[in-house]
Every structure is written in C-alpha cells, then in structure tokens.
Enzyme design. Sequence first.
Site, PDB file in Angstrom:
ATOM      1  CG  ASP A 111      -2.100   0.893   1.071  1.00 43.60           C
ATOM      2  OD1 ASP A 111      -2.310   1.417  -0.049  1.00 43.60           O
ATOM      3  OD2 ASP A 111      -2.825   1.101   2.053  1.00 43.60           O
ATOM      4  CG  ASN A 123       2.239   1.341  -4.847  1.00 41.64           C
ATOM      5  OD1 ASN A 123       3.099   1.251  -3.988  1.00 41.64           O
ATOM      6  ND2 ASN A 123       1.790   0.292  -5.517  1.00 41.64           N
ATOM      7  N   GLY A 124       0.022   5.218  -4.445  1.00 46.74           N
ATOM      8  CA  GLY A 124      -0.638   6.446  -4.904  1.00 46.74           C
ATOM      9  C   GLY A 124      -0.131   7.656  -4.132  1.00 46.74           C
ATOM     10  NE  ARG A 126      -4.245   6.166  -7.805  1.00 46.98           N
ATOM     11  CZ  ARG A 126      -4.164   5.939  -6.489  1.00 46.98           C
ATOM     12  NH1 ARG A 126      -3.999   6.944  -5.668  1.00 46.98           N
ATOM     13  NH2 ARG A 126      -4.278   4.728  -6.010  1.00 46.98           N
ATOM     14  CG  ASN A 137      -7.386  -2.959  -6.187  1.00 46.76           C
ATOM     15  OD1 ASN A 137      -6.432  -3.673  -5.920  1.00 46.76           O
ATOM     16  ND2 ASN A 137      -7.791  -2.003  -5.350  1.00 46.76           N
TER      17      ASN A 137
HETATM   18  C1  FPP Z   1      -2.073  -0.087  -3.308  1.00 47.08           C
HETATM   19  O1  FPP Z   1      -1.593   1.232  -3.260  1.00 47.08           O
HETATM   20  C2  FPP Z   1      -1.457  -0.782  -4.428  1.00 47.08           C
HETATM   21  C3  FPP Z   1      -2.113  -1.468  -5.383  1.00 47.08           C
HETATM   22  C4  FPP Z   1      -3.582  -1.601  -5.415  1.00 47.08           C
HETATM   23  C5  FPP Z   1      -1.402  -2.106  -6.494  1.00 47.08           C
HETATM   24  C6  FPP Z   1      -0.091  -2.746  -6.151  1.00 47.08           C
HETATM   25  C7  FPP Z   1       0.508  -3.259  -7.386  1.00 47.08           C
HETATM   26  C8  FPP Z   1       1.804  -3.169  -7.739  1.00 47.08           C
HETATM   27  C9  FPP Z   1       2.871  -2.629  -6.874  1.00 47.08           C
HETATM   28  C10 FPP Z   1       2.244  -3.673  -9.077  1.00 47.08           C
HETATM   29  C11 FPP Z   1       2.003  -5.129  -9.203  1.00 47.08           C
HETATM   30  C12 FPP Z   1       2.939  -5.721 -10.106  1.00 47.08           C
HETATM   31  C13 FPP Z   1       3.408  -6.968  -9.988  1.00 47.08           C
HETATM   32  C14 FPP Z   1       4.497  -7.364 -10.875  1.00 47.08           C
HETATM   33  C15 FPP Z   1       2.913  -7.956  -9.030  1.00 47.08           C
HETATM   34  P1  FPP Z   1      -2.598   2.431  -3.547  1.00 47.08           P
HETATM   35  O2  FPP Z   1      -2.602   2.717  -4.991  1.00 47.08           O
HETATM   36  O3  FPP Z   1      -3.935   2.123  -2.967  1.00 47.08           O
HETATM   37  O4  FPP Z   1      -1.910   3.585  -2.738  1.00 47.08           O
HETATM   38  P2  FPP Z   1      -2.649   4.808  -2.021  1.00 47.08           P
HETATM   39  O5  FPP Z   1      -3.474   4.198  -0.913  1.00 47.08           O
HETATM   40  O6  FPP Z   1      -1.524   5.634  -1.512  1.00 47.08           O
HETATM   41  O7  FPP Z   1      -3.487   5.512  -3.063  1.00 47.08           O
END
Ligand code: FPP
EC number: 2.5.1.-
Length: 253
Positions: free
Chosen positions: A32, A34-35, A45, A80
């Site tokens: 979690d 990344n965004g 994002r 998602n």
């Molecule tokens: C949650 O962070 C992350 C995800 C829903 C996606 C995670 C996927 C990857 C890192 C890539 C996957 C690739 C492979 C090769 C397995 P968020 O986007 O909800 O973050 P935020 O809460 O800060 O918005």
Amino acid sequence: MLSFFDKKKEDKNKEIAINPNNIPQHIAIIMDGNGRWAKARKLPRSMGHRAGVQTIEKILRECRDLGVKHLTLYAFSTENWKRPKDEVGALMNLIVEYLKNELETLHKNNVKLNIIGDISELPLFCQEEIYKACEKTKNNDKITLNVALNYGGRAEIIKALKDVIKDIENSKLNIDDINENIINKYLYTANIPDPDLIIRPSGEQRLSNFLLWQCAYSEFWYSNINWPDFKPKDLRRAIYDYQNRNRRFGGVK
Ligand code: FPP
C-alpha cells in the site's frame, strides 16, 4: 573501543540482526501507499505502482536470501476494478512488463511463481503471460512468489463453498468429513502454509479482504513507510519484531 555513535550504530544493527532459526516461512504483504508516494512527487499514480515493482524485486531477493519459503503480494483485489480505467490498465500492463522482463531472472533464482485469485477475468494478454511464467517456474523450490490478482478473501470463501457443495452433490465429499484441512484444499492457497507475518506499509491498519481465512493466527506488522520506499531493512525490522512475539495459537506457553 567504540565511540558513542559507533556503539549506537552497532546497537541499531543488532536490533535488526535476525535469528536465522526462526524465519517466518510465509510472509504476506499488502503493498500500500503507491498512490500517496506518487502524489507527494506530483507524479501520476501509475508511477507509484511502477516504483512499487522495484520494491518487489528487492523484497523478494531479501526474502529468498533469508530463507522465507512463501512471499505473497496483494497486487490487485476484487475491489480494485473500481479504480479509474487508466489505472487498472496501467496495473495490468505493469504485471505483463514485469513478467516479460523478469521471468528469466525469477527462473534462474529458483523462484516459483504462483497466482491466487480469479485470473480468468483479467485481459487475455495478461493471462497468457501469467500462464507462461507459472508453467516455466512450476518446479522451482527456493521460494514461491504468490501474487494475489483479482483476489478477495470473501470471493475466495464463496468459491470454496460452491466447490464444496458441488463435490457433496457429486458424492466426492461427505458432509461429515468437512474440517479445516478440507476447507484449506478448496482455497486458492491450498498447499500454501498460512501466513506467519502480514505486513502493511503506508500507515493503514486494516486487512482489506486479504487472506481472511488464512490469517487466523498471523502476526500483523504495520509501518508508515509507503511501499515504494519500503526497504529490505524494513523487512528485517518486521521479521525481528515477529521473532520477539509470543505466538501461542490460543494455547499457553
Ligand atoms: C495499493 O496502493 C497498491 C495497489 C492496489 C497495487 C499494487 C501493485 C503493484 C505494486 C504492481 C504489481 C505488479 C506486480 C508485478 C505484481 P494504492 O494505490 O492504494 O496507494 P494509495 O493508498 O496511496 O493511493
């Protein structure tokens, strides 16, 4: 003689000097933040997810070196799909790009790729790359990388329930034989031990429909660090902390 600062450094290292005899055999991670990582850098994002893939590579290597047998990553949940179309598309492309670029390395490092979740709903180009990678790595046994894709704990339990009912109707299963071991066999995680340690970075402290059945006795570890900034030393801290917990599984010690 160590100076005060050297001593502090030594203590810090000692703090994460983990016991090789008590390594969790299964670590599961909710990747979690990344965004938020991307937003803080005024990036789209999708760039946060791309940075998250680099973290995967480092953490997988560290897990393998430490002797962890299963690493499970929550990459795309059944919920998602609600995200903007371009973000979903970017995630699918990233998965394919990762597999195309990394398959040889995964294979050379004796990593087995396994998917949990219903991938029949993923775009075909994605399914094809996944099947290819799983097939190529199926006999590897150093570590299994379980990627949760279109995965939801509730969907998994519903699917298991339907399959159990079908097998009862077809006389393949007797209702009186149903127990925890039988249910385990109907889950995506059949043959995978329950996670010992579940890690969630980014400051959120919830399970978000991840491994609901399997986490009955998992240890949880949270960190405020966003996933793209999560480092092998953070993993080591989590493991160190895990090793200092008293797991009783409902009994006494
Ligand atoms: C949650 O962070 C992350 C995800 C829903 C996606 C995670 C996927 C990857 C890192 C890539 C996957 C690739 C492979 C090769 C397995 P968020 O986007 O909800 O973050 P935020 O809460 O800060 O918005």
